[in-house]
Scaffold this motif. Structure first.
Motif, PDB file in Angstrom:
ATOM      1  N   TYR A   3      -0.931  15.446   5.405  1.00 41.01           N
ATOM      2  CA  TYR A   3      -0.823  16.316   4.220  1.00 41.01           C
ATOM      3  C   TYR A   3      -1.577  17.632   4.432  1.00 41.01           C
ATOM      4  CZ  TYR A   3       1.833  13.012   1.542  1.00 41.01           C
ATOM      5  OH  TYR A   3       2.864  12.214   1.104  1.00 41.01           O
TER       6      TYR A   3
ATOM      7  N   CYS B 187       2.712  10.011  -4.636  1.00 36.75           N
ATOM      8  CA  CYS B 187       3.262   8.647  -4.698  1.00 36.75           C
ATOM      9  C   CYS B 187       2.790   7.917  -5.946  1.00 36.75           C
ATOM     10  CB  CYS B 187       2.907   7.888  -3.435  1.00 36.75           C
ATOM     11  SG  CYS B 187       3.834   8.587  -2.071  1.00 36.75           S
TER      12      CYS B 187
ATOM     13  N   ARG C 147       7.273  10.641  -6.569  1.00 30.69           N
ATOM     14  CA  ARG C 147       7.816   9.974  -5.376  1.00 30.69           C
ATOM     15  C   ARG C 147       8.070   8.483  -5.608  1.00 30.69           C
ATOM     16  NH1 ARG C 147       3.353  11.723  -1.626  1.00 30.69           N
ATOM     17  NH2 ARG C 147       3.314  13.905  -2.228  1.00 30.69           N
TER      18      ARG C 147
ATOM     19  N   THR D 282      -1.795  13.815  -1.793  1.00 29.12           N
ATOM     20  CA  THR D 282      -1.981  12.398  -1.478  1.00 29.12           C
ATOM     21  C   THR D 282      -2.054  11.570  -2.777  1.00 29.12           C
ATOM     22  OG1 THR D 282      -4.311  12.978  -1.283  1.00 29.12           O
ATOM     23  CG2 THR D 282      -3.090  12.732   0.750  1.00 29.12           C
ATOM     24  N   PRO D 283      -1.790  10.268  -2.668  1.00 27.45           N
ATOM     25  CA  PRO D 283      -1.775   9.442  -3.881  1.00 27.45           C
ATOM     26  C   PRO D 283      -3.156   9.308  -4.530  1.00 27.45           C
ATOM     27  CG  PRO D 283      -1.009   8.198  -1.939  1.00 27.45           C
ATOM     28  CD  PRO D 283      -1.509   9.497  -1.451  1.00 27.45           C
TER      29      PRO D 283
ATOM     30  N   CYS E 234      -6.975  13.169   5.601  1.00 29.94           N
ATOM     31  CA  CYS E 234      -5.537  12.860   5.638  1.00 29.94           C
ATOM     32  C   CYS E 234      -4.852  14.041   6.317  1.00 29.94           C
ATOM     33  CB  CYS E 234      -4.953  12.650   4.249  1.00 29.94           C
ATOM     34  SG  CYS E 234      -3.166  12.386   4.355  1.00 29.94           S
TER      35      CYS E 234
ATOM     36  N   THR F 174       2.772   4.344   8.559  1.00 29.01           N
ATOM     37  CA  THR F 174       2.914   5.702   8.041  1.00 29.01           C
ATOM     38  C   THR F 174       1.946   6.639   8.757  1.00 29.01           C
ATOM     39  OG1 THR F 174       1.580   4.897   6.207  1.00 29.01           O
ATOM     40  CG2 THR F 174       3.913   5.245   5.768  1.00 29.01           C
ATOM     41  N   CYS F 175       0.640   6.468   8.493  1.00 29.70           N
ATOM     42  CA  CYS F 175      -0.327   7.338   9.190  1.00 29.70           C
ATOM     43  C   CYS F 175      -1.105   6.511  10.214  1.00 29.70           C
ATOM     44  CB  CYS F 175      -1.271   7.979   8.191  1.00 29.70           C
ATOM     45  SG  CYS F 175      -2.318   6.784   7.354  1.00 29.70           S
TER      46      CYS F 175
ATOM     47  N   ILE G 286      -8.209   4.368   2.904  1.00 25.94           N
ATOM     48  CA  ILE G 286      -8.202   3.284   3.897  1.00 25.94           C
ATOM     49  C   ILE G 286      -9.543   2.559   3.898  1.00 25.94           C
ATOM     50  CG2 ILE G 286      -7.840   2.750   6.353  1.00 25.94           C
ATOM     51  CD1 ILE G 286      -6.188   5.336   6.546  1.00 25.94           C
TER      52      ILE G 286
ATOM     53  N   CYS H 123       7.535  11.978   2.193  1.00 22.82           N
ATOM     54  CA  CYS H 123       6.116  11.817   2.540  1.00 22.82           C
ATOM     55  C   CYS H 123       5.812  12.673   3.763  1.00 22.82           C
ATOM     56  CB  CYS H 123       5.834  10.353   2.847  1.00 22.82           C
ATOM     57  SG  CYS H 123       4.187  10.068   3.532  1.00 22.82           S
TER      58      CYS H 123
ATOM     59  N   PHE I 232       0.798  -1.227   0.000  1.00 24.90           N
ATOM     60  CA  PHE I 232       0.000   0.000   0.000  1.00 24.90           C
ATOM     61  C   PHE I 232       0.819   1.259   0.000  1.00 24.90           C
ATOM     62  CE2 PHE I 232      -2.819  -3.135   1.712  1.00 24.90           C
ATOM     63  CZ  PHE I 232      -4.020  -2.836   1.109  1.00 24.90           C
ATOM     64  N   CYS I 233       2.132   1.126  -0.015  1.00 22.39           N
ATOM     65  CA  CYS I 233       2.924   2.325   0.189  1.00 22.39           C
ATOM     66  C   CYS I 233       4.238   2.196  -0.560  1.00 22.39           C
ATOM     67  CB  CYS I 233       3.175   2.492   1.691  1.00 22.39           C
ATOM     68  SG  CYS I 233       4.276   3.863   2.082  1.00 22.39           S
ATOM     69  N   VAL I 234       4.719   3.310  -1.100  1.00 19.37           N
ATOM     70  CA  VAL I 234       5.959   3.281  -1.890  1.00 19.37           C
ATOM     71  C   VAL I 234       7.208   3.104  -1.026  1.00 19.37           C
ATOM     72  CG1 VAL I 234       4.980   4.594  -3.809  1.00 19.37           C
ATOM     73  CG2 VAL I 234       6.106   5.817  -1.958  1.00 19.37           C
ATOM     74  N   PHE I 235       7.038   2.989   0.282  1.00 17.39           N
ATOM     75  CA  PHE I 235       8.194   2.700   1.131  1.00 17.39           C
ATOM     76  C   PHE I 235       8.510   1.203   1.198  1.00 17.39           C
ATOM     77  CE2 PHE I 235       7.827   7.011   2.755  1.00 17.39           C
ATOM     78  CZ  PHE I 235       9.161   7.351   2.846  1.00 17.39           C
TER      79      PHE I 235
ATOM     80  N   CYS J 117      -9.799   8.603   6.099  1.00 21.07           N
ATOM     81  CA  CYS J 117      -9.360   8.736   4.710  1.00 21.07           C
ATOM     82  C   CYS J 117     -10.035   7.692   3.801  1.00 21.07           C
ATOM     83  CB  CYS J 117      -7.838   8.548   4.700  1.00 21.07           C
ATOM     84  SG  CYS J 117      -7.143   8.185   3.109  1.00 21.07           S
TER      85      CYS J 117
ATOM     86  N   LYS K 188      -3.927   4.024   8.752  1.00 24.18           N
ATOM     87  CA  LYS K 188      -3.452   2.756   8.177  1.00 24.18           C
ATOM     88  C   LYS K 188      -2.905   1.840   9.272  1.00 24.18           C
ATOM     89  CE  LYS K 188      -1.053   4.216   4.238  1.00 24.18           C
ATOM     90  NZ  LYS K 188      -0.227   3.890   3.070  1.00 24.18           N
TER      91      LYS K 188
HETATM   92  S1  BJ8 Z   1       4.667   7.413   1.132  1.00 21.71           S
HETATM   93  S2  BJ8 Z   1       1.645   9.275   0.847  1.00 21.71           S
HETATM   94  S3  BJ8 Z   1       1.885   5.861  -0.167  1.00 21.71           S
HETATM   95  S4  BJ8 Z   1       2.028   6.802   3.298  1.00 21.71           S
HETATM   96  S5  BJ8 Z   1      -3.685   6.420   3.831  1.00 21.71           S
HETATM   97  S6  BJ8 Z   1      -1.190   8.963   4.485  1.00 21.71           S
HETATM   98  S7  BJ8 Z   1      -3.788   9.528   2.104  1.00 21.71           S
HETATM   99  S8  BJ8 Z   1      -4.587   9.300   5.582  1.00 21.71           S
HETATM  100  S9  BJ8 Z   1      -1.193   6.972   1.375  1.00 21.71           S
HETATM  101 FE1  BJ8 Z   1       0.960   7.248   1.412  1.00 21.71          FE
HETATM  102 FE2  BJ8 Z   1       3.201   5.878   1.640  1.00 21.71          FE
HETATM  103 FE3  BJ8 Z   1       3.118   8.450   2.336  1.00 21.71          FE
HETATM  104 FE4  BJ8 Z   1       2.940   7.763  -0.175  1.00 21.71          FE
HETATM  105 FE5  BJ8 Z   1      -3.051  10.130   4.121  1.00 21.71          FE
HETATM  106 FE6  BJ8 Z   1      -4.850   8.293   3.613  1.00 21.71          FE
HETATM  107 FE7  BJ8 Z   1      -2.928   7.819   5.386  1.00 21.71          FE
HETATM  108 FE8  BJ8 Z   1      -2.326   7.958   2.840  1.00 21.71          FE
END
Ligand code: BJ8
Length: 428
Positions: free
Chosen positions: A384, A315, A319, A289-290, A381, A143-144, A117, A348, A75-78, A114, A147
């Motif tokens: 951001y 992302c 990114r 946001t992506p 979110c 990350t957030c 999610i 991010c 779910f994430c580019v990390f 969000c 999630k």
């Molecule tokens: S590196 S932007 S893909 S965490 S899910 S943070 S939109 S409240 S996707 Fe993300 Fe990795 Fe960062 Fe990129 Fe906000 Fe929604 Fe959380 Fe989100």
């Protein structure tokens, strides 16, 4: 499309509900994408991928699984794709971008969360996403907050492994991220039964670098005025990057870029006879946001007006492909360090501070010859949304116009957003 019902049944999908989902996509794609004029021929491949999005690719995943291969959802580019590839598994990006799944997500999640999610949760609970259904394991990250806590619920439905992402970029955070990558290697080795070797990891780094280079080439071509490809088409390519076979995707993006190169040469020859600036569309950068497939809302609004999106600092944009991973080094530890170094360059908003993102925005504004920036923020979110103030200040100091638009996947606010974007385009 061929009949994949047997395949979907084997994945334990809700066929009736899935039919409802399949009924909306072609119409949305037709009106958003196929109605565009003067599209490059090379987009035919990506049209084909979309038409087979729940078919051929899923079939490929099933064939991989028949040979005892594993499929891993991210779910994430990390999450480092290189590790997934080096353990001979297939990684698929699952970031869900459709309102269709939100209602099911809300059965277990709060409404004021969000939409991304809620959508991924709904996609799993409703059994209507064949990618989700093909996954042997999901890889989440811290990350957030939304999630982070959603993984606990998701784990009740599909094995979910969580990578602990640091939220600062000090030496100790780099060290910690290296440790996390090591643990992830161990996990991937356990579930696949395949050892991640130095040679294997080096060659998957090489594959991913080639993919990043192809995307970078596409984005560099968009720096030309006018861009030889629409923002909508570029966004689609970025979205497909998360699911398609790495080698095939890289090849197809490069083929498309060859065509765009030729387009630019033709435009350059003709430009002497054109009245350049009169016809020039406003050049917009999207940041925020992506935009997971099939979220094309913002691009479609902007490009229905006299403007083109020429870069996405998201992302599902820069990114994902900026910065390559070095292949230097003899040991697995060396390569892990290279991976940690590259991945922690991603800017991010979950990091504090995250000033690198401002530097990127200012640099892109110049490189892509931007007229204005649209900060696109998924509702709720917070990282951001809070970061927007600093971005607004920094861009205004450089006299780069910017607006913030907060939205979700629903269509109710399209008219309102269009009016705001129209007003923004008039003043820039
Ligand atoms: S590196 S932007 S893909 S965490 S899910 S943070 S939109 S409240 S996707 Fe993300 Fe990795 Fe960062 Fe990129 Fe906000 Fe929604 Fe959380 Fe989100």
């Amino acid at each position: 499309m061929a009949d994949y019902r047997e395949l979907w049944t084997s994945l334990d999908m809700d066929l009736e509900k899935h039919d409802q989902l399949c009924a909306v996509l072609p119409e949305a794609y037709g009106s958003t994408y196929l109605s565009q004029e003067n599209r490059p021929e090379g987009m035919n491949y990506f049209n084909f991928v979309v038409s087979e999005i729940h078919g051929l690719r899923i079939q490929e995943l099933a064939e991989h699984k028949e040979k005892d291969g594993k499929v891993v959802g991210t779910f994430c580019v990390f999450v480092p794709d290189e590790i997934i590839l080096a353990s001979k598994a297939i990684g698929v990006g699952l970031c869900a971008g459709s309102q269709f799944w939100v209602e099911d997500g809300e059965t277990v999640l709060p409404r004021n969360l969000c939409p991304l999610i809620k959508a991924f949760m709904g996609a799993k609970l409703s059994g209507t996403c064949p990618y989700f259904q093909s996954c042997d394991m999901i890889v989440g990250e811290t990350t957030c907050d939304g999630k982070k806590k959603a993984w606990e619920i998701l784990d009740e439905h599909v094995p979910t492994y969580v990578m602990d992402l640091p939220q600062m970029k000090r030496t100790k955070d780099y060290n910690m991220w290296e440790q996390e990558i090591k643990l992830f290697i161990k996990k991937m080795e356990d579930i696949t039964g395949n050892k991640v070797t130095v040679e294997g990891l080096r060659s998957s780094i090489d594959l991913m670098n080639k993919k990043r280079r192809a995307l970078k080439r596409l984005y560099d071509l968009r720096k030309y005025t006018p861009s030889p490809i629409s923002g909508l088409d570029s966004l689609l390519i970025s979205q497909i990057a998360f699911n398609d076979d790495v080698v095939r995707f890289t090849e197809k993006v490069n083929e498309l870029c060859d065509e765009l190169d030729a387009r630019i040469s033709v435009m350059e020859e003709a430009s002497a006879s054109l009245e350049g600036d009169k016809e020039r569309k406003k050049r917009i950068m999207i940041t925020g946001t992506p935009m997971a497939v099939p979220n094309w809302k913002m691009h479609s609004i902007i490009e229905s007006l006299n403007a083109e999106v020429v870069v996405e600092e998201t992302c599902t944009g820069t990114r994902y492909f900026e910065n390559e991973v070095s292949t230097e080094g003899e040991t697995i530890e060396d390569l892990i360090k290279n991976l940690a170094d590259r991945y922690l360059k991603i800017n991010c908003a979950c990091f504090t501070p995250n000033t690198g993102r401002i530097d990127d925005l200012v640099r892109y504004a110049k490189e892509y010859n931007i007229d204005g920036v649209i900060h696109s923020n998924l509702s709720f979110c917070h990282t951001y949304a809070v970061e927007y103030k600093g971005i607004e200040r920094a861009l205004k100091e450089k006299s780069i116009p910017v607006i913030n638009i907060e939205t979700d996947y629903a269509t109710e606010d399209v008219g309102q957003i269009k009016t705001r974007v129209e007003a923004f385009l008039e003043i820039i």
